[in-house]
Every structure is written in structure tokens, then in C-alpha cells.
Design a protein around this motif. Structure first.
Motif, PDB file in Angstrom:
ATOM      1  N   MET A   1      71.849  -5.148 138.419  1.00 53.56           N
ATOM      2  CA  MET A   1      73.148  -5.348 138.983  1.00 53.56           C
ATOM      3  C   MET A   1      73.369  -4.376 140.133  1.00 53.56           C
ATOM      4  N   ALA A   2      73.070  -3.115 139.918  1.00 54.77           N
ATOM      5  CA  ALA A   2      73.270  -2.121 140.972  1.00 54.77           C
ATOM      6  C   ALA A   2      72.315  -2.346 142.139  1.00 54.77           C
ATOM      7  N   ASP A   3      71.139  -2.887 141.831  1.00 58.36           N
ATOM      8  CA  ASP A   3      70.168  -3.101 142.902  1.00 58.36           C
ATOM      9  C   ASP A   3      70.256  -4.497 143.505  1.00 58.36           C
ATOM     10  N   GLY A   4      71.246  -5.301 143.077  1.00 55.86           N
ATOM     11  CA  GLY A   4      71.435  -6.633 143.626  1.00 55.86           C
ATOM     12  C   GLY A   4      70.599  -7.698 142.950  1.00 55.86           C
ATOM     13  N   GLY A   5      69.806  -7.322 141.950  1.00 58.79           N
ATOM     14  CA  GLY A   5      68.985  -8.290 141.228  1.00 58.79           C
ATOM     15  C   GLY A   5      69.755  -8.927 140.097  1.00 58.79           C
ATOM     16  N   GLU A   6      69.013  -9.522 139.182  1.00 58.54           N
ATOM     17  CA  GLU A   6      69.641 -10.167 138.040  1.00 58.54           C
ATOM     18  C   GLU A   6      70.200  -9.128 137.081  1.00 58.54           C
ATOM     19  N   SER A   7      71.284  -9.488 136.425  1.00 62.28           N
ATOM     20  CA  SER A   7      71.924  -8.590 135.475  1.00 62.28           C
ATOM     21  C   SER A   7      71.340  -8.780 134.079  1.00 62.28           C
ATOM     22  N   THR A   8      71.279  -7.699 133.339  1.00 59.16           N
ATOM     23  CA  THR A   8      70.853  -7.779 131.945  1.00 59.16           C
ATOM     24  C   THR A   8      72.068  -8.128 131.092  1.00 59.16           C
ATOM     25  N   TYR A   9      71.827  -8.554 129.863  1.00 55.73           N
ATOM     26  CA  TYR A   9      72.934  -8.855 128.963  1.00 55.73           C
ATOM     27  C   TYR A   9      73.803  -7.622 128.740  1.00 55.73           C
ATOM     28  N   GLU A  10      73.159  -6.477 128.632  1.00 52.12           N
ATOM     29  CA  GLU A  10      73.904  -5.228 128.425  1.00 52.12           C
ATOM     30  C   GLU A  10      74.863  -4.976 129.589  1.00 52.12           C
ATOM     31  N   GLU A  11      74.396  -5.186 130.809  1.00 50.90           N
ATOM     32  CA  GLU A  11      75.246  -4.992 131.982  1.00 50.90           C
ATOM     33  C   GLU A  11      76.390  -6.002 132.021  1.00 50.90           C
ATOM     34  N   ILE A  12      76.105  -7.231 131.652  1.00 48.76           N
ATOM     35  CA  ILE A  12      77.136  -8.272 131.659  1.00 48.76           C
ATOM     36  C   ILE A  12      78.211  -7.959 130.624  1.00 48.76           C
ATOM     37  N   ILE A  13      77.786  -7.559 129.425  1.00 52.64           N
ATOM     38  CA  ILE A  13      78.734  -7.219 128.365  1.00 52.64           C
ATOM     39  C   ILE A  13      79.550  -6.000 128.756  1.00 52.64           C
ATOM     40  N   THR A  14      78.902  -5.014 129.333  1.00 53.70           N
ATOM     41  CA  THR A  14      79.607  -3.806 129.773  1.00 53.70           C
ATOM     42  C   THR A  14      80.669  -4.145 130.809  1.00 53.70           C
ATOM     43  N   MET A  15      80.327  -4.958 131.777  1.00 55.40           N
ATOM     44  CA  MET A  15      81.299  -5.342 132.807  1.00 55.40           C
ATOM     45  C   MET A  15      82.473  -6.118 132.204  1.00 55.40           C
ATOM     46  N   ALA A  16      82.189  -6.989 131.226  1.00 59.41           N
ATOM     47  CA  ALA A  16      83.254  -7.751 130.579  1.00 59.41           C
ATOM     48  C   ALA A  16      84.193  -6.804 129.819  1.00 59.41           C
ATOM     49  N   MET A  17      83.626  -5.811 129.163  1.00 53.02           N
ATOM     50  CA  MET A  17      84.457  -4.831 128.442  1.00 53.02           C
ATOM     51  C   MET A  17      85.309  -4.022 129.414  1.00 53.02           C
ATOM     52  N   ILE A  18      84.718  -3.642 130.537  1.00 56.15           N
ATOM     53  CA  ILE A  18      85.462  -2.873 131.547  1.00 56.15           C
ATOM     54  C   ILE A  18      86.611  -3.712 132.098  1.00 56.15           C
ATOM     55  N   GLU A  19      86.337  -4.997 132.382  1.00 56.94           N
ATOM     56  CA  GLU A  19      87.399  -5.873 132.876  1.00 56.94           C
ATOM     57  C   GLU A  19      88.528  -5.992 131.864  1.00 56.94           C
ATOM     58  N   LYS A  20      88.181  -6.173 130.578  1.00 60.51           N
ATOM     59  CA  LYS A  20      89.212  -6.288 129.542  1.00 60.51           C
ATOM     60  C   LYS A  20      90.012  -4.994 129.440  1.00 60.51           C
ATOM     61  N   ALA A  21      89.329  -3.861 129.501  1.00 63.55           N
ATOM     62  CA  ALA A  21      90.019  -2.570 129.426  1.00 63.55           C
ATOM     63  C   ALA A  21      90.964  -2.397 130.614  1.00 63.55           C
ATOM     64  N   MET A  22      90.522  -2.818 131.781  1.00 63.73           N
ATOM     65  CA  MET A  22      91.358  -2.695 132.975  1.00 63.73           C
ATOM     66  C   MET A  22      92.599  -3.579 132.888  1.00 63.73           C
ATOM     67  N   ARG A  23      92.500  -4.644 132.100  1.00 65.79           N
ATOM     68  CA  ARG A  23      93.649  -5.546 131.931  1.00 65.79           C
ATOM     69  C   ARG A  23      94.540  -5.120 130.763  1.00 65.79           C
ATOM     70  N   GLY A  24      94.219  -3.967 130.153  1.00 67.19           N
ATOM     71  CA  GLY A  24      95.092  -3.438 129.113  1.00 67.19           C
ATOM     72  C   GLY A  24      94.627  -3.651 127.689  1.00 67.19           C
ATOM     73  N   ASP A  25      93.420  -4.157 127.479  1.00 69.40           N
ATOM     74  CA  ASP A  25      92.903  -4.351 126.126  1.00 69.40           C
ATOM     75  C   ASP A  25      92.495  -2.992 125.553  1.00 69.40           C
TER      76      ASP A  25
END
Length: 101
Positions: A1-25
């Protein structure tokens, strides 16, 4: 993800958690906080907890060193199974708890 390549499941899950946290979860925020090793306890609370644990270990006669496994607990497991098997009609396979209300 940081290098512009494909994302791993761990990175995708982490980003989803960050988005939810940013929305107040709050649960997502606390999960991220746990992963990072952060705590909401103060330094005094943590020190007090360590002191209580040390006192409890001292009262139990346990020192800070790991003790060598002598196989006692594993041997005890077999003994317990045999002891209970001697009881009339006992079987761990057909144990089912029921409650009448």
C-alpha cells in the motif's frame, strides 16, 4: 500500500479500522489502541498493579524466575480422568448441564 502496490489483507483491515475509528466507532479506536500497546491507565495505576502482582507472587511463594516443568500437571490430568472414571456412571462425554426454571 505504501509503495503503491497491492495491499495485503492486514493493511486493508487496518485501514478499515482506522476509517471506523475516525468516524467515531469507539470499539475500533480501542482495538487500534490495543494493537499499538497503548493504555488508558496512568503510570501510577500501572506501578500499583505491578506491586500488587509482586506481593501476590511473594505470598504464594513464587519468585520471578520460571520454574522447570517437571511433568506433574500432565501426570495429574491422567490421574483425574481415572479417578473420576471410577465414579459410578460418570463419563465426560455425556455430561450436559441442564437447568430447570
Amino acid at each position: 500500500m505504501a509503495d503503491g502496490g497491492e495491499s495485503t489483507y492486514e493493511e486493508i483491515i487496518t485501514m478499515a479500522m482506522i476509517e471506523k475509528a475516525m468516524r467515531g466507532d469507539v470499539k475500533a479506536y480501542l482495538a487500534i489502541k490495543d494493537v499499538l500497546g497503548q493504555t488508558s491507565k496512568s503510570d501510577v495505576d500501572l506501578e500499583e498493579q505491578q506491586l500488587r502482582m509482586a506481593a501476590t507472587k511473594a505470598n504464594m511463594g513464587v519468585d520471578g524466575e520460571e520454574q522447570e516443568d517437571d511433568g506433574f500437571l500432565e501426570a495429574l490430568k491422567g490421574s483425574v480422568e481415572n479417578d473420576w472414571a471410577d465414579e459410578e456412571g460418570w463419563s465426560d462425554e455425556d455430561e450436559e448441564e441442564t437447568t430447570d426454571f
